[in-house]
Scaffold this active site. Structure first.
Site, PDB file in Angstrom:
ATOM      1  CB  ILE A 109      -0.937  -0.025   1.240  1.00  0.00           C
ATOM      2  CG1 ILE A 109      -1.893  -1.215   1.131  1.00  0.00           C
ATOM      3  CG2 ILE A 109      -1.729   1.269   1.366  1.00  0.00           C
ATOM      4  CD1 ILE A 109      -2.464  -1.689   2.448  1.00  0.00           C
TER       5      ILE A 109
ATOM      6  CB  THR B  51       0.397  -6.075   0.860  1.00  0.00           C
ATOM      7  OG1 THR B  51       0.010  -6.447   2.185  1.00  0.00           O
ATOM      8  CG2 THR B  51      -0.583  -5.057   0.309  1.00  0.00           C
TER       9      THR B  51
ATOM     10  CE1 TYR C 202      -1.247  -5.227  11.371  1.00  0.00           C
ATOM     11  CE2 TYR C 202      -3.629  -5.525  11.516  1.00  0.00           C
ATOM     12  CZ  TYR C 202      -2.519  -5.058  10.828  1.00  0.00           C
ATOM     13  OH  TYR C 202      -2.676  -4.411   9.623  1.00  0.00           O
TER      14      TYR C 202
ATOM     15  CE  LYS D 162      -2.065  -1.279  11.475  1.00  0.00           C
ATOM     16  NZ  LYS D 162      -1.380  -0.213  10.736  1.00  0.00           N
TER      17      LYS D 162
END
Ligand SMILES: NC(=O)c1ccc[n+]([C@@H]2O[C@H](COP(=O)([O-])OP(=O)(O)OC[C@H]3O[C@@H](n4cnc5c(N)ncnc54)[C@H](OP(=O)(O)O)[C@@H]3O)[C@@H](O)[C@H]2O)c1
Length: 364
Positions: free
Chosen positions: A64, A270, A231, A235
């Site tokens: 990204i 990705t 994770y 975020k």
């Protein structure tokens, strides 16, 4: 020291919860469309000028970040691509320069898990702005992130995933704030978050837990580390930080030198799952493609580029789904007490780590 944490329960929870979380975000878009209640913001690219506006995109060597750097360069920015490997960044510059005429790109090394590296990078950006005769930094895209497959610690003793995904970007932003351009067009920070924050139930942020990637939502102990939860927490921290910084920037006035916006790319193919077992990654991609949720990096970067190029003055929003669309993040992400606790704890952790670095630098 690394500790393996790839438990079946962890991975199953991740697959299930994250799929539901992204579907919830798309459901919000659908709901807004049906009720015609959604607000969309058109992109406003910078005006073409001989002296290009300067932006920094972290994690620009892949996925990204690479797609975002390309889009911003095509829109006329001078883009500083930041990442751990200069070789990888120069390779990206070679590819983009062959693909597009007249793009202006520069590679700079940055390891967000190392506070020393963040300090050196800040100095390098200052020098680059000076040598270009630039009015200041126009745009910072805090994009870099990892999904660690094992528990590891940074030199400062922080969990490496919370350090890379949140504490590093927090410190980088804090260090760069004084060199942002002050004037028109308004400077901007874009923080890349994720739908995965939606399942976080956090009631407290303190230094001890934050340093280990916990928001007091799992105990600090040997066998309780969950890569998915750290994770998700990182975020959520990016969102709490975005909204708290927005409140600070606009505390005394309706206008501010800088705006700050969060962006969520959705599910994108990705290298983010590079540390997970490859059969599992292939299975996840297969299921996500069948569900029509998997995007390529160009599609995935559109919410980030929408946020970067959104009209002047817009701040404290959450972009998702491309086409300039915004939605609401989770209720917890708007909790002011929690974001104040996070602000205080992050400041204190960073100050202590910086003091330690300075002490180490004193000769003898
Ligand atoms: N892919 C998705 O489905 C998805 C969904 C929602 C949000 N996101 C978020 O989007 C962002 C970009 O991820 P991606 O999917 O594009 O993954 P990616 O392809 O793995 O890219 C991650 C980038 O971060 C850089 N990076 C990793 N550790 C770093 C460190 N310590 N210091 C500086 N740079 C570092 C990597 O560069 P080097 O390895 O060269 O340093 C790489 O360029 C992340 O914040 C991720 O959480 C991704």
């Amino acid at each position: 020291m690394a500790r393996e944490v790839m438990r079946f329960g962890n991975l199953l929870r991740m697959g299930l919860f994250w799929t539901l979380a992204v579907m919830y975000s798309y459901a919000q878009l659908l709901y807004q469309r049906v009720l015609r209640s959604g607000i969309t913001f058109s992109r406003v690219p910078p005006s073409r000028d001989k002296r290009r506006l300067v932006c920094v995109v972290t994690g620009a060597s892949s996925g990204i970040g690479k797609a975002t750097a390309e889009a911003l360069a095509v829109h006329g920015y001078h883009v500083i691509l930041a990442g751990r490997s200069k070789t990888r960044l120069l390779e990206v510059i070679k590819i983009l320069s062959r693909k597009h005429e007249n793009v202006s790109l520069e590679a700079m090394e940055l390891d967000l898990s190392s506070f020393r590296s963040i300090l050196s990078f800040t100095t390098a950006v200052k020098n680059a702005l000076e040598s270009r005769g630039s009015r200041g930094l126009q745009l910072l895209v805090n994009n870099a992130g990892i999904l660690a497959g094992s528990q590891r610690y940074t030199d400062a003793g922080f969990d490496s995933m919370i350090a890379t995904n949140y504490l590093g970007p927090y410190l980088l932003t804090r260090q760069l704030l004084p060199i942002f351009h002050n004037g028109s067009p308004q400077a901007r920070i874009v923080n890349v978050s994720s739908f995965t924050h939606r399942f976080v139930t956090a009631g407290l942020v303190d230094e001890e837990h934050l340093a280990q990637g916990s928001l007091a939502n799992f105990p600090l102990g040997k066998d309780r580390y969950s890569l998915a939860q750290v994770y998700e927490n990182s975020k959520l921290c990016m969102l709490l930080f975005t909204y708290e910084l927005h409140r600070h920037l606009y505390a005394n006035s309706d206008s501010s030198k800088i705006s700050v916006i969060a962006a969520d790319p959705g599910v994108v193919r990705t290298n983010i799952m590079r540390e997970l077992p490859s059969p599992l990654v292939s299975l996840a991609h297969f299921v996500l493609r069948v569900l029509r949720l998997l995007q390529d990096p160009f599609e995935g970067s559109s919410a980030v580029v929408d946020a970067a190029l959104a009209p002047e003055g817009l701040s404290g929003e959450y972009f998702f789904g491309g086409n300039g669309r915004t939605i609401k993040s989770s209720a917890v992400s708007y909790d002011k007490n929690l974001s104040e606790q996070l602000w205080t704890s992050s400041n204190s952790l960073c100050n202590k780590a910086l003091t330690k670095i300075n002490e180490e630098w004193i000769p003898g």
